[in-house]
Design a protein around this motif. Sequence first.
Motif, PDB file in Angstrom:
ATOM      1  N   ILE A   5       0.849  -1.183   0.000  1.00 21.38           N
ATOM      2  CA  ILE A   5       0.000   0.000   0.000  1.00 21.38           C
ATOM      3  C   ILE A   5       0.886   1.235   0.000  1.00 21.38           C
ATOM      4  CG2 ILE A   5      -1.765   1.275   1.282  1.00 21.38           C
ATOM      5  CD1 ILE A   5      -2.656  -1.478   2.411  1.00 21.38           C
ATOM      6  N   PRO A   6       0.627   2.162  -0.923  1.00 22.94           N
ATOM      7  CA  PRO A   6       1.438   3.391  -0.964  1.00 22.94           C
ATOM      8  C   PRO A   6       1.256   4.215   0.304  1.00 22.94           C
ATOM      9  CG  PRO A   6       0.077   3.169  -2.938  1.00 22.94           C
ATOM     10  CD  PRO A   6      -0.365   2.115  -1.971  1.00 22.94           C
ATOM     11  N   SER A  11      -4.224  13.980   5.315  1.00 23.86           N
ATOM     12  CA  SER A  11      -5.361  14.545   4.583  1.00 23.86           C
ATOM     13  C   SER A  11      -6.026  13.483   3.720  1.00 23.86           C
ATOM     14  CB  SER A  11      -4.911  15.708   3.698  1.00 23.86           C
ATOM     15  OG  SER A  11      -4.341  16.723   4.477  1.00 23.86           O
ATOM     16  N   GLU A  12      -5.211  12.675   3.055  1.00 21.67           N
ATOM     17  CA  GLU A  12      -5.755  11.602   2.225  1.00 21.67           C
ATOM     18  C   GLU A  12      -6.489  10.582   3.094  1.00 21.67           C
ATOM     19  OE1 GLU A  12      -2.282  11.805  -1.221  1.00 21.67           O
ATOM     20  OE2 GLU A  12      -2.040  10.422   0.458  1.00 21.67           O
ATOM     21  N   LEU A  52      -4.975  10.115  -4.582  1.00 20.38           N
ATOM     22  CA  LEU A  52      -5.303   8.756  -4.164  1.00 20.38           C
ATOM     23  C   LEU A  52      -5.555   7.850  -5.366  1.00 20.38           C
ATOM     24  CD1 LEU A  52      -7.590   9.599  -1.115  1.00 20.38           C
ATOM     25  CD2 LEU A  52      -5.444   8.311  -1.026  1.00 20.38           C
ATOM     26  N   THR A  53      -6.116   8.419  -6.421  1.00 20.33           N
ATOM     27  CA  THR A  53      -6.341   7.645  -7.647  1.00 20.33           C
ATOM     28  C   THR A  53      -5.014   7.301  -8.311  1.00 20.33           C
ATOM     29  OG1 THR A  53      -8.478   8.745  -7.972  1.00 20.33           O
ATOM     30  CG2 THR A  53      -7.535   7.640  -9.875  1.00 20.33           C
ATOM     31  N   LYS A  54      -4.105   8.275  -8.394  1.00 23.52           N
ATOM     32  CA  LYS A  54      -2.791   8.036  -9.003  1.00 23.52           C
ATOM     33  C   LYS A  54      -1.982   7.026  -8.193  1.00 23.52           C
ATOM     34  CE  LYS A  54      -2.426  12.363 -11.484  1.00 23.52           C
ATOM     35  NZ  LYS A  54      -2.176  13.773 -11.315  1.00 23.52           N
ATOM     36  N   CYS A  78      -5.015  -0.739   5.343  1.00 26.65           N
ATOM     37  CA  CYS A  78      -4.286   0.534   5.419  1.00 26.65           C
ATOM     38  C   CYS A  78      -3.752   0.788   6.819  1.00 26.65           C
ATOM     39  CB  CYS A  78      -5.180   1.685   4.959  1.00 26.65           C
ATOM     40  SG  CYS A  78      -5.513   1.658   3.176  1.00 26.65           S
ATOM     41  N   GLN A  79      -4.532   0.443   7.835  1.00 24.38           N
ATOM     42  CA  GLN A  79      -4.066   0.619   9.208  1.00 24.38           C
ATOM     43  C   GLN A  79      -2.858  -0.270   9.478  1.00 24.38           C
ATOM     44  OE1 GLN A  79      -7.768  -0.231  11.204  1.00 24.38           O
ATOM     45  NE2 GLN A  79      -8.108   1.934  11.674  1.00 24.38           N
ATOM     46  N   ARG A  80      -2.907  -1.492   8.973  1.00 22.58           N
ATOM     47  CA  ARG A  80      -1.794  -2.417   9.165  1.00 22.58           C
ATOM     48  C   ARG A  80      -0.520  -1.874   8.503  1.00 22.58           C
ATOM     49  NH1 ARG A  80      -2.358  -7.624  10.707  1.00 22.58           N
ATOM     50  NH2 ARG A  80      -4.563  -7.397  10.263  1.00 22.58           N
TER      51      ARG A  80
END
Length: 127
Positions: A5-6, A11-12, A52-54, A78-80
């Motif tokens: 995950i990037p 903010s995102e 977020l799309t990119k 994402c939390q992990r």
Amino acid sequence: MKNEIPSISESEWEVLKVLWNKAPQTANEIISSLPDQTTWKPKTVRTLLDRLTKKEVIGVNKDQRVYTFYPLYSQNECQRAKTESFVKRFYDGTLKSMLVQFMEDEELSDEDIKELRSILDSKQDRQ
């Protein structure tokens, strides 16, 4: 979906929380769903959606007249990833060091301690 995950900015993350709560949503729905604390202009939110799309963290449904956005990763995934990044950066990848510091620095109630023991016991049982 990618395996790694990037990196996601704070903010995102706020935008993602809205999508995890309900998806898919249009940009306008996301803007109106954001907490009142954010004073972001619609253009700012659209920029965050573009980022977020990119990064391929969210997807876009372009089949309709109005684009809708949806998360490509669950909140748990994402939390992990965020936790792993945090532990690597601040604790040299050693989870034990982080846990020891938190347990020494935090006021833990008897209930907290009981819950932590239960988690550790169940983890030990699975190994």
